[in-house]
Design an enzyme around this catalytic site. Structure first.
Site, PDB file in Angstrom:
ATOM      1  CG  ASP A 173      29.731  53.777  95.774  1.00 55.05           C
ATOM      2  OD1 ASP A 173      28.913  53.727  96.708  1.00 55.05           O
ATOM      3  OD2 ASP A 173      29.721  54.670  94.914  1.00 55.05           O
ATOM      4  CG  HIS A 174      29.143  53.379 101.993  1.00 55.73           C
ATOM      5  ND1 HIS A 174      29.539  54.621 101.605  1.00 55.73           N
ATOM      6  CD2 HIS A 174      27.979  53.565 102.673  1.00 55.73           C
ATOM      7  CE1 HIS A 174      28.662  55.524 102.030  1.00 55.73           C
ATOM      8  NE2 HIS A 174      27.697  54.912 102.672  1.00 55.73           N
ATOM      9  CG  HIS A 236      27.691  57.311  97.480  1.00 56.85           C
ATOM     10  ND1 HIS A 236      28.603  56.290  97.507  1.00 56.85           N
ATOM     11  CD2 HIS A 236      28.034  58.122  98.511  1.00 56.85           C
ATOM     12  CE1 HIS A 236      29.451  56.478  98.511  1.00 56.85           C
ATOM     13  NE2 HIS A 236      29.131  57.588  99.117  1.00 56.85           N
TER      14      HIS A 236
HETATM   15  C1  BG6 Z   1      29.937  59.171 102.277  1.00 58.78           C
HETATM   16  C2  BG6 Z   1      30.117  60.652 102.195  1.00 58.78           C
HETATM   17  O1  BG6 Z   1      30.537  58.523 101.191  1.00 58.78           O
HETATM   18  O2  BG6 Z   1      28.548  58.877 102.267  1.00 58.78           O
HETATM   19  C3  BG6 Z   1      29.420  61.357 103.351  1.00 58.78           C
HETATM   20  O3  BG6 Z   1      31.499  60.959 102.238  1.00 58.78           O
HETATM   21  C4  BG6 Z   1      27.972  60.952 103.397  1.00 58.78           C
HETATM   22  O4  BG6 Z   1      29.521  62.765 103.232  1.00 58.78           O
HETATM   23  C5  BG6 Z   1      27.844  59.431 103.361  1.00 58.78           C
HETATM   24  O5  BG6 Z   1      27.442  61.457 104.603  1.00 58.78           O
HETATM   25  C6  BG6 Z   1      26.409  59.006 103.237  1.00 58.78           C
HETATM   26  O6  BG6 Z   1      26.336  57.624 103.424  1.00 58.78           O
HETATM   27  P1  BG6 Z   1      25.047  56.947 104.030  1.00 58.78           P
HETATM   28  O7  BG6 Z   1      25.359  55.493 104.008  1.00 58.78           O
HETATM   29  O8  BG6 Z   1      24.880  57.520 105.413  1.00 58.78           O
HETATM   30  O9  BG6 Z   1      23.928  57.339 103.146  1.00 58.78           O
END
Ligand code: BG6
Length: 499
Positions: A173-174, A236
């Site tokens: 989960d980045h 997230h």
């Molecule tokens: C991703 C989603 O996991 O997270 C995207 O699939 C979203 O739709 C993105 O735009 C948001 O990540 P960050 O790091 O830009 O907040």
């Protein structure tokens, strides 16, 4: 130099590999963080010759780091090779490339491919013994979405566990790779000052926002099958909520941390079906159990975007009021919202503290003061705490004064990209910032009633104007008398915002 790990990227020519993985590997390599003599094997259904693939790698780095040193880049790209794996072809060619000397060594298999391919790849690897750890560790990195709903997540989990052990699976989960997300732990558990008020006695409600300025862009095909609940909330947003709400772990061992977040997921109060129904009649019920708990919205114009089905009912905005039924949080609403085409890209957590039990400074010119703490995840990463202080002059007029801290003011290494941290942690065998299988399932279990209610058509899609904060109905999620914060790009511009 000692032999380092081999990283195999499935989906090597894809967007994720080009935009995130290759630049992350470059940064790690440039900073000398990759152990030993590492290799990267890209695989894909359609081919690249070896040199063309290395050119592709160099282009990906240059796009992210325009001033990358040319000679260093050549050396970096030399560690990459490509194995073509057309559909239906067995994994022998990969096995061959992995172990020219009969030894695979340490290997990470990064599945940067659509989730429908995960179980087939894991089975293919296991069948030829490539998940076997007799000559080094073997780890599998998978990206979200891990499943499409509870049933498919259970099936995927079972399929993977028939090929390898849970501790070989690293589910990304980045958000957990973001420095500011990790800082929630540091902030909470290194400041006794806050920990002592971090509970239902002092906190009124918690607001979590992940707003995006962009629409679905070129990802319409994927997004239309997912929607904001699956794309952002199930993963997230739930992780952010867990970090805010968890109990202090006994230590920083991966399992201690992950046990505590799992306890939060186990304490989530299930949504009642009635609270997911058409929110409009509920407007008339002032408050209490009749108020909606989850609302979905869609920005005007979504149906005209590329890749969207004409009769799509996919949501691009979700708001939910969530309760955690345990001693610390009993009765405290966590109100979360996420959406596309909102006024500004911002992710933040606002902890709203209770007002003083007795209002001493009753002055009509003074705002009703209560403290709030804003943990800004992005952009302008930092913290902001509002305090009530006396306005200069006669009488006792009060003002809300922000105290702020910005990460950019800290000396030292600049904030690194989430993928760098996560890839490095996987190489080091540290799964702390990866999602355990039981947590993924717990989060699906929590959102599944919402998916069911929406599939049954019980909740309408509320439209919102692009560039707004979401559908007006979303206000029904808030505690009575409260408002959503309208954050600015710059944290300290709070209240005088130039979006
Ligand atoms: C991703 C989603 O996991 O997270 C995207 O699939 C979203 O739709 C993105 O735009 C948001 O990540 P960050 O790091 O830009 O907040």
């Amino acid at each position: 130099m000692t032999r380092g790990p081999t990283i195999v990227i499935f989906g090597a020519s894809g967007d994720l590999a080009r935009r995130k993985l290759i630049p992350a590997l470059w940064h790690l390599s440039a900073r000398g963080r990759l152990p030993g003599h590492f290799r990267v094997i890209g695989t894909g259904r359609t081919g690249f010759g070896q040199q063309a693939y290395r050119e592709h790698v160099m282009d990906a780095v240059r796009a992210a780091v325009p001033d990358a040193d040319a000679a260093q880049l050549e050396g970096f790209a030399a560690a990459f090779s490509f194995v073509r794996m057309p559909e239906g072809v067995s994994f022998h060619a990969l096995r061959e490339a992995l172990s020219p000397d009969g030894q695979c060594g340490d290997c990470i298999f990064y599945l940067a491919v659509p989730p429908s391919l995960y179980s087939g790849i894991a089975a293919g690897l296991a069948e030829l013994g490539m998940m076997d750890e007799k000559d080094g560790y073997k780890r599998l990195i998978v990206e979200k979405p891990f499943g499409y709903d509870l049933d498919s997540a259970v099936a995927l989990q079972d399929a993977l566990l028939s090929c390898c052990r849970e501790d070989q699976i690293y589910r990304i989960d980045h958000y957990l790779g973001k420095e500011t997300v990790q800082n929630i732990l540091a902030f909470r558990f290194s400041n006794a000052l806050f920990e002592s008020v971090w509970n239902r006695n002092y906190i009124d409600w918690v607001e979590i926002t992940a707003a995006e300025e962009l629409g679905v862009g070129k990802r319409g095909g994927y997004y239309d099958t997912a929607g904001a609940l699956r794309d952002m909330v199930q993963n997230h947003m739930m992780q952010l909520l867990a970090l805010v709400a968890m109990e202090p772990p006994v230590n920083l061992n991966p399992e201690s941390l992950r046990n505590e977040t799992q306890k939060v997921f186990q304490s989530l109060r299930p949504f009642e079906r009635a609270s997911l129904a058409d929110p409009v009649p509920a407007v008339h019920e002032a408050c209490g159990p009749g108020r909606p708990a989850c609302i979905r919205g869609r920005y005007r114009g979504y149906l005209d975007e590329a890749g969207i089905a004409p009769a799509s009912t996919t949501e691009t905005w979700v708001g939910a009021r969530i309760f955690i039924d345990n001693w610390r949080w009993g009765g405290v609403p966590f109100v979360v919202r996420t959406g596309k085409k909102m006024p500004v890209r911002v992710t933040e957590i606002v902890v709203h503290f209770k007002r003083t039990p007795h209002i001493l400074f009753r002055n009509s010119a003074s705002p009703q003061v209560s403290n709030s703490l804003i943990i800004r995840i992005q952009p302008d990463e930092g913290l902001l705490l509002t305090l009530g202080l006396k306005s200069p002059g006669s009488g006792f007029g009060l003002q809300q004064i922000p105290l702020h801290f910005h990460y950019r003011e800290l000396e030292g290494t600049p904030l690194s990209e989430a993928y760098e941290r996560l890839i490095l942690d996987c190489i080091n065998g540290d799964p702390s910032l990866f999602i355990r299988g039981d947590a993924v399932l717990a989060c699906w279990r929590f959102v599944q009633p919402v998916l069911d209610a929406w599939t049954a058509g019980e909740s309408p899609l509320a439209e919102y104007a692009p560039g707004s904060w979401g559908p007006e109905l979303g206000d029904l999620l808030l505690p009575p008398g409260e408002h959503w914060r309208e954050p600015c790009r710059v944290l300290s511009e709070d209240g005088v915002c130039h979006l």
